[in-house]
Design a protein around this motif. Structure first.
Motif, PDB file in Angstrom:
ATOM      1  N   LYS A  35     -10.294   8.330  -0.068  1.00 52.82           N
ATOM      2  CA  LYS A  35     -10.073   8.435   1.239  1.00 52.82           C
ATOM      3  C   LYS A  35      -9.113   7.544   2.074  1.00 52.82           C
ATOM      4  O   LYS A  35      -8.928   6.393   1.685  1.00 52.82           O
ATOM      5  N   ASN A  36      -8.393   8.195   3.073  1.00 55.13           N
ATOM      6  CA  ASN A  36      -7.260   7.430   3.613  1.00 55.13           C
ATOM      7  C   ASN A  36      -6.466   6.727   2.513  1.00 55.13           C
ATOM      8  O   ASN A  36      -6.056   5.509   2.415  1.00 55.13           O
ATOM      9  N   ALA A  37      -5.651   7.592   1.635  1.00 57.29           N
ATOM     10  CA  ALA A  37      -4.928   6.996   0.631  1.00 57.29           C
ATOM     11  C   ALA A  37      -3.411   7.577   0.870  1.00 57.29           C
ATOM     12  O   ALA A  37      -3.038   8.455   1.514  1.00 57.29           O
ATOM     13  N   GLN A  38      -2.425   6.679   0.173  1.00 57.98           N
ATOM     14  CA  GLN A  38      -1.226   7.008   0.274  1.00 57.98           C
ATOM     15  C   GLN A  38      -0.685   7.454  -0.986  1.00 57.98           C
ATOM     16  O   GLN A  38      -1.068   7.054  -2.294  1.00 57.98           O
ATOM     17  N   VAL A  39       0.008   8.593  -1.071  1.00 59.08           N
ATOM     18  CA  VAL A  39       0.778   9.180  -2.305  1.00 59.08           C
ATOM     19  C   VAL A  39       2.250   9.020  -2.228  1.00 59.08           C
ATOM     20  O   VAL A  39       2.925   9.134  -1.039  1.00 59.08           O
ATOM     21  N   GLU A  75       2.020   9.150  -7.607  1.00 61.38           N
ATOM     22  CA  GLU A  75       0.923   8.085  -7.842  1.00 61.38           C
ATOM     23  C   GLU A  75       0.275   7.957  -6.293  1.00 61.38           C
ATOM     24  O   GLU A  75       0.893   8.485  -5.344  1.00 61.38           O
ATOM     25  N   ILE A  76      -0.622   7.606  -6.626  1.00 58.89           N
ATOM     26  CA  ILE A  76      -1.553   7.099  -5.477  1.00 58.89           C
ATOM     27  C   ILE A  76      -1.387   5.531  -5.171  1.00 58.89           C
ATOM     28  O   ILE A  76      -1.529   4.890  -6.251  1.00 58.89           O
ATOM     29  N   VAL A  77      -1.006   5.368  -4.077  1.00 58.71           N
ATOM     30  CA  VAL A  77      -0.563   3.735  -3.843  1.00 58.71           C
ATOM     31  C   VAL A  77      -2.072   3.152  -3.466  1.00 58.71           C
ATOM     32  O   VAL A  77      -2.873   3.244  -2.525  1.00 58.71           O
ATOM     33  N   LYS A  78      -2.336   1.926  -4.295  1.00 56.85           N
ATOM     34  CA  LYS A  78      -3.559   1.240  -3.976  1.00 56.85           C
ATOM     35  C   LYS A  78      -3.362   0.479  -2.641  1.00 56.85           C
ATOM     36  O   LYS A  78      -2.356  -0.323  -2.408  1.00 56.85           O
TER      37      LYS A  78
END
Length: 421
Positions: free
Chosen positions: A370-374, A418-421
């Motif tokens: 949820k509310n993630a940056q790719v 990638e998904i940025v944490k």
């Protein structure tokens, strides 16, 4: 019998590829379809929800397919052979041979300059699940039940349990309820649903059908006819938790446990395969590692919306037309793509450094975010970065890379999504 392009499969992918190839100057196009009519799986999908992206309106499956069937039938460049089974593809230098058979022509040996693979996918059967118990009638894949109800007019059961939460299973939960059956529950092995959010809302929530996550069927009961199933919760390793077993009486178990791209022909032809997607490895024009053989639609990777199948297949048709007219460019530098940090796969698996049009990278994630940056990056260089309110395994995502960004990359580059944490 010589053709410029042979398309294997007359579903939405095959029709879109053939029409786009014709639009780009290819004159002799043959579609080989195993079924008796064009349209593929859409023929039995009588529910609405198709065409929102491509046509900007809501259509049923037959309506969506029908629009392309009319264009194919009116196109003088395209010939269709329905009820025809393709047996083999024999790649060659500058020309490929397709072996097929049907009742009217017998055994056919067809030659062509290019082939588009558009065979779609099939459902994973009960035999792949290792469910304990006897083999009574009343255990069907969700797509088979959909064909029985929507096309043949048969009601396969009255008390239903659905294993898996794929889109077909969710849609059949609603369909069986509307036909008067009692759908008791939908059990999903994973801690998240593998279907579209809109289908969970419209097919389960609106009809009060419970969705049990981290839950699976561990046994079936009944000899001649299914009498019930035993379900149990599972732990983080997807193993049944002792003491959570529950017996559920039912006479129909529907399996919606994934789709497998239909790639037996691809493997036999020697096309390189991606172990994650179970489809061919392709570039942005959807050409495989065998020059002149292209792949698109669900045979390449499983899509959740037919609109995206159409758009992708048009790329394959355009790529096939360019190949037929110009051949393979003498020098091409491909940059591999890779999914990391929560991204399961990326299609296309490689992109041409000299691409002249923006490249759309399709990808799926491994779990809900949820509310993630790719982002797309090459080494430490960030090319694209977007914020998404929600990412889920059941919904395909995409990011667009501009051609000038690709041209500036070094020859040994690797594009990572990638998904940025």
């Amino acid at each position: 019998m010589d053709y410029e392009l042979i398309v294997i499969g007359g579903g939405p992918a095959g029709m879109a590829a053939a029409l786009e190839a014709s639009k780009n100057g290819v004159k002799q196009i043959l579609i080989l379809e195993r079924a008796e009519t064009l349209g593929g799986i859409l023929v039995q999908c009588i529910h609405t929800g198709f065409g929102l992206h491509y046509f900007g309106e809501e259509l049923s499956g037959p309506e969506y397919a029908g629009r392309f069937v009319v264009q194919v039938e009116e196109n003088p460049d395209i010939t269709v052979k329905p009820d025809t089974m393709v047996l083999d593809i024999v790649p060659g230098e500058g020309s490929h041979t397709v072996i097929a058979v049907n009742k009217a022509d017998g055994l056919l040996e067809l030659s062509c300059k290019a082939v588009v693979l558009a065979m779609g996918c099939r459902e994973r059967p009960r035999g792949a699940l290792n469910i304990a118990g006897s083999r009574p009638s009343g255990i069907l894949s969700a797509g088979t039940a959909q064909k029985y109800v929507n096309l043949d007019g048969y009601m396969p059961g009255k008390e239903v349990v659905i294993l898996g939460s794929g889109d077909i299973g969710l849609i059949m939960a609603r369909r069986m309820t509307l036909e008067g059956a009692k759908v008791k529950m939908c059990c999903e092995l994973m801690p998240y649903s593998s279907g579209l959010t809109r289908n969970i809302v419209q097919c389960l929530d609106d009809f009060g059908i419970p969705l049990k996550l981290s839950c699976t069927v561990i046994g079936v009961h009944g000899r001649e006819r299914l009498e019930g199933v035993t379900i149990a919760n599972v732990d983080e390793n997807r193993r049944p938790i002792p003491g959570t077993e529950e017996y559920v009486p039912c006479d129909l178990l529907l399996l919606s446990v994934g789709l497998i791209p239909e790639n037996e022909l691809s493997r036999a032809a020697g096309v390189s395969m991606d172990r994650v997607t179970n489809g061919p490895v392709v570039g942005q024009d959807r050409e495989t590692d065998i020059p002149g053989i292209f792949a698109c639609g669900n045979v390449l990777h499983v899509h959740d919306l037919v609109d995206f199948v159409t758009l992708e297949s048009q790329q394959a048709g355009k790529g096939a037309a360019a190949y037929i007219q110009k051949g393979t460019p003498a020098e091409r530098t491909f940059i591999p793509t890779k999914g990391v940090n929560g991204v399961r796969y990326v299609v296309p698996q490689k992109v041409d450094k000299s691409a002249v049009e923006p490249v759309k990278l399709y990808f799926r994630v491994g779990e809900v975010h949820k509310n993630a940056q790719v982002r797309v990056r090459c080494g430490e260089t960030e090319l694209v970065k977007k914020r998404r309110p929600r990412l889920a395994p059941g919904e395909m995502e995409d990011l667009i890379v501009k051609p000038e960004q690709l041209a500036s990359l070094p020859p040994n580059a690797v594009l990572t999504v990638e998904i940025v944490k």
